[in-house]
Write an enzyme that holds these catalytic residues in place. Structure first.
Site, short mmCIF file in Angstrom:
data_model
loop_
_atom_site.label_atom_id
_atom_site.label_comp_id
_atom_site.label_asym_id
_atom_site.label_seq_id
_atom_site.Cartn_x
_atom_site.Cartn_y
_atom_site.Cartn_z
N GLU A 1 -24.59 7.04 -18.71
CA GLU A 1 -24.13 8.47 -18.38
C GLU A 1 -22.95 8.45 -17.89
OE1 GLU A 1 -27.79 8.94 -16.45
OE2 GLU A 1 -26.78 9.23 -14.39
N CYS B 1 21.82 -5.43 4.61
CA CYS B 1 20.93 -4.42 5.19
C CYS B 1 21.52 -3.01 4.90
CB CYS B 1 20.51 -4.31 6.58
SG CYS B 1 19.47 -2.80 7.04
N CYS C 1 19.04 -2.63 14.41
CA CYS C 1 19.20 -1.75 13.37
C CYS C 1 18.58 -0.22 13.24
CB CYS C 1 18.82 -2.39 12.11
SG CYS C 1 18.55 -1.47 10.55
N ASP D 1 -16.61 12.28 -11.28
CA ASP D 1 -15.55 12.03 -10.05
C ASP D 1 -15.30 13.02 -9.00
OD1 ASP D 1 -13.88 10.35 -8.46
OD2 ASP D 1 -12.06 10.74 -10.09
N TYR E 1 -28.06 13.57 -10.88
CA TYR E 1 -28.03 12.08 -11.33
C TYR E 1 -29.14 11.39 -11.07
CZ TYR E 1 -25.05 10.40 -7.39
OH TYR E 1 -24.63 10.20 -6.37
N LYS F 1 -15.95 1.14 -14.95
CA LYS F 1 -14.83 1.82 -14.88
C LYS F 1 -13.87 1.85 -15.86
CE LYS F 1 -13.80 3.15 -10.93
NZ LYS F 1 -14.19 3.87 -9.91
N CYS G 1 15.66 -7.45 7.35
CA CYS G 1 16.93 -7.34 8.32
C CYS G 1 16.50 -7.95 9.68
CB CYS G 1 17.25 -5.93 8.43
SG CYS G 1 18.44 -5.61 9.63
N LYS H 1 -19.84 8.73 -15.07
CA LYS H 1 -19.74 8.85 -13.95
C LYS H 1 -18.80 9.89 -13.22
CE LYS H 1 -18.54 5.40 -10.13
NZ LYS H 1 -17.64 6.32 -9.21
N CYS I 1 22.26 -1.10 8.27
CA CYS I 1 22.98 -1.54 9.46
C CYS I 1 24.24 -2.48 8.86
CB CYS I 1 22.42 -2.18 10.68
SG CYS I 1 21.35 -3.97 10.27
#
Ligand code: IVH
Length: 717
Positions: A135, A439, A462, A139, A248, A345, A457, A137, A442
């Site tokens: 059956e 970076c 910074c 959600d 269920y 699933k 970095c 599933k 900086c």
């Protein structure tokens, strides 16, 4: 091989934990996995807001199980493989003990998994052919409905599987939950049913439309809406949310003699569903099928996967159950899932869209994370316009380019991720993604440590590192400063009201005799000049900060953001020190003597404390009133009255709450267990204790005591 570090769509906390700490020996890894799994259990069961998908959860769970199989003596008592242990908050919520635990389902993802499941069942039962009922599933959000004498007497959420929340008031407002089904006509006087509360897709769409019209926040998806609605204190809004229940499973029928009276009706799951349908319950009717072979099961699952989008409820897979209830009982269950059922699933939902740009974000540890900007695309109910690309290797592996089309996936409610690039439809405009060498915040040169996949970095000044560092310091896992969330930190930094972590405590100084009072006043005046800030909100913030000055030292250790030192490590360190400064003087050898602290963590601690700027930061915190030494206020004293003894509390407690009981056990050196087993020393039973008491009385080594006897044991009576 599945790469734990490069999992697409892992949320930031999980990937940081795994990336930063998933090193060292098995016990360290096990401890980290336990922490990560608890975190996700919490998100899933308590917040109804998961951040990883089932497949990722399973992977983490299985990795932990494999490590535990290798090291059975090192299994942590709170490992989620041992039981489902999350505790339900009882703030204002009536907690319900599930007499029979509400377990999870094991997951499968393909035909091979299902063949294996079938083989396992046939081996266990020594039978050639098994009849399965298959059956959808659903959600949604699971519930348990208790009927006595033809009346719905209690409805509860699943909670952590052992304890849920009482939601009877709301269940009574759901039309598909009959309030007076004629169970007595079948000779049943007490029965518990289990099912899923869902919202039909069209109803959910309309609900959001109406909310938009009313200028209310729209809901993200039907599952979270169902779960949130069920837990509302007031029932007046329930009806307009359009909740429905699909039953269920028959949880249990209390009286064994009565169970007999069900005769033929109580031998098959399929027949049970038919019976419940006849009594007025909504059960999977057209949606379920009896299958004579696993091939038939697989075909039915594929069929449903094909028509999933056309179905009017959200489903994320199929559930395959051994139909014969007697056979179900024969194969039994683990502490986590029944052996007679498995979830199949469905594959994640997919969408195709164009990658239009990449931004590079700098995190607390300096790690630079590329984030893809996408042409907005609808996927499983939400619009997606950006996703994390994790690191440079991920970009290369997935062959990602700006202007190239990509497939984005999202399963359930989790963070979307790029599954693959669509390289067949390039049009020549594709541009390579160039990882910056400096970076983006900086400008300092980035470095990529040899054994890592991330660029970092390393400029501690910074602005991005400072910003993320302050946010982390104030966050729930660290100092947990009430009222100092991410947005406020960013605003204060941008407005230059604070510049670094200690300034948090400087701004909260209200004592006129303090040498820092003037400085603090200037900061407070600057805050009051900001839009939206008033005397009252400022005072609340100051109180929130004040309240954290005596936090346990482990919180301060976490807050400092030492690489590889998360909550687990910090708690271990906390137990060994009198003052945070102790860590400054310890050698690598001394540090590694501490249980579970390996050389890498030790080196990181030493590196942190050898930096003058870090010590200066701690001095400043101390100067502004933060406890950096152990004392009464921040030390949990552990006695040994209950050392070596294990406890479980059941029934209605009148002398103390469950939280208090836990605190008392731990304070006296005992351990709390979550289920009755031979490992249990004492079952403390309150009034109306049920199945746990019964089970405990069958194990002779367990002593059953009442609340007073427990208090006497710890000298508190
Ligand atoms: S049977 C484990 N059947 O899935 C006990 N569960 O991941 C038997 N669910 O918490 C569960 N549809 O809430 C079963 N047709 C179905 C289901 C179903 C949805 C949920 C259930 C459970 C979760 C397990």
């Amino acid at each position: 091989m599945f790469d734990i570090f490069n999992q697409p769509s892992l949320d930031q906390k999980t990937s940081e934990l795994l990336r930063e700490e998933f090193v060292g020996d098995d016990i360290t890894k096990m401890a980290i996995l336990v922490e990560v799994l608890h975190y996700h259990d919490h998100l899933y069961y308590k917040n109804a807001a998961p951040k990883i998908n089932d497949q990722q959860y399973d992977f983490l769970f299985k990795t932990l199980k494999a490590l535990e199989a290798k090291n059975p003596l090192l299994i942590l008592p709170d490992s989620p493989t041992q039981n489902i242990t999350l505790s339900v908050d009882d703030n204002d919520v009536k907690v319900v003990q599930h007499s029979v635990p509400m377990l999870s389902l094991e997951n499968s993802y393909n035909a091979d998994d299902l063949y294996e499941f079938d083989k396992r069942i046939r081996n266990l039962l020594k039978m050639d052919n098994i009849l399965y009922c298959v059956e959808p599933k659903f959600d949604g959000s699971s519930i348990a409905l208790l009927y006595q004498n033809d009346s719905l007497v209690r409805a509860a959420t699943r909670g952590n599987g052992t304890e849920g929340e009482d939601i009877t008031h709301n269940a009574k407002m759901i039309r598909s939950i009959p309030q007076n089904p004629a169970f007595s006509s079948l000779g049943i006087d007490t029965i518990e049913l289990r099912g899923e509360v869902v919202i039909e897709n069209e109803v959910f769409r309309k609900l959001n439309e109406t909310r938009k019209e009313k200028n209310l926040k729209t809901f993200q998806n039907s599952r979270n809406t169902a779960s949130g609605s069920l837990r509302m204190k007031e029932s007046n809004e329930i009806e307009e949310r359009g909740l429905e229940a699909f039953i269920y499973q028959v949880g249990y029928v209390v009286d064994a003699a009565k169970k007999e009276m069900l005769g033929n009706n109580f031998v098959s799951h399929f027949e049970n569903m038919q019976m419940l349908h006849r009594l007025g319950f909504q059960t999977p009717q057209k949606e379920k099928k009896l299958c004579n072979s696993i091939e038939e099961v697989i075909q039915f699952c594929n069929e449903w996967e094909g028509k999933r989008d056309a179905y009017n409820y959200e489903i994320d897979g199929m559930v395959i159950k051994v139909d014969d209830i007697n056979l179900q009982q024969k194969v039994g269950a683990t502490g986590h899932h029944p052996r007679w059922a498995i979830a199949y699933k469905f594959k994640a939902k997919k969408a195709r869209t164009k990658l239009i740009d990449v931004e590079f974000q700098v995190g607390r540890t300096g790690a630079v994370t590329p984030v893809a900007k996408l042409e907005p695309v609808a996927l499983a109910g939400v619009t997606i316009s950006s996703v994390s690309l994790h690191n440079e290797d991920f970009i290369k592996e997935k062959m990602l380019k700006i202007n190239r089309y990509v497939f984005v996936e999202r399963s359930g409610d989790v963070i979307p991720y790029i599954a693959a690039a669509d390289t067949d439809n390039d049009d020549g405009t594709e541009i390579d993604i160039v990882f910056p060498s400096n970076c983006p915040t900086c400008g300092e040169a980035l470095i990529r440590p040899e054994e890592e996949s991330v660029w970092r970095c390393i400029n501690l000044e910074c602005p991005s590192l400072v910003e993320e560092g302050v946010i982390h310091f104030a966050s729930k896992d660290a100092m947990d400063i009430d009222g100092l969330g991410r947005d406020i930190v960013i605003r204060f930094l941008n407005e230059k009201i604070i510049k670094q972590i200690p300034d948090i405590y400087l701004l909260a100084i209200n004592d006129t005799t303090s040498p820092y009072f003037e400085e603090a006043k200037t900061m407070q005046t600057a805050i009051l000049a900001l839009d939206g800030w008033k005397e009252k909100s400022l005072n609340n913030l100051i109180k929130g900060i004040e309240d954290t000055k005596n936090r346990p030292l482990w919180r301060l250790i976490v807050g400092l953001g030492i690489r590889h030192v998360g909550v687990i490590m910090a708690k271990k360190l906390d137990k060994q020190i009198q003052s945070i400064y102790d860590l400054k003087d310890w050698s690598i050898e001394q540090l590694t003597e501490i249980e579970d602290i390996g050389p890498r963590v030790a080196q990181s601690i030493q590196a942190f404390f050898s930096k003058e700027s870090n010590l200066h930061l701690i001095h400043q915190l101390e100067k502004y009133g933060v406890s950096v030494h152990h004392h009464e206020g921040n030390t949990a004293k552990v006695g040994n009255l209950l050392a070596g003894k294990t406890f479980l509390f059941t029934g209605t407690l009148t002398k103390f709450t469950r939280d208090k009981a836990k605190e008392l056990v731990e304070k006296n050196g005992g351990t709390l267990l979550s289920g009755v087993s031979a490992k249990l020393s004492y079952l403390v039973a309150g009034a109306e204790a049920g199945s746990k008491l019964k089970k405990a009385s069958e194990i002779s080594s367990i002593q059953v005591i009442d609340e007073d006897a427990f208090l006497e044991m710890i000298g508190e009576n």
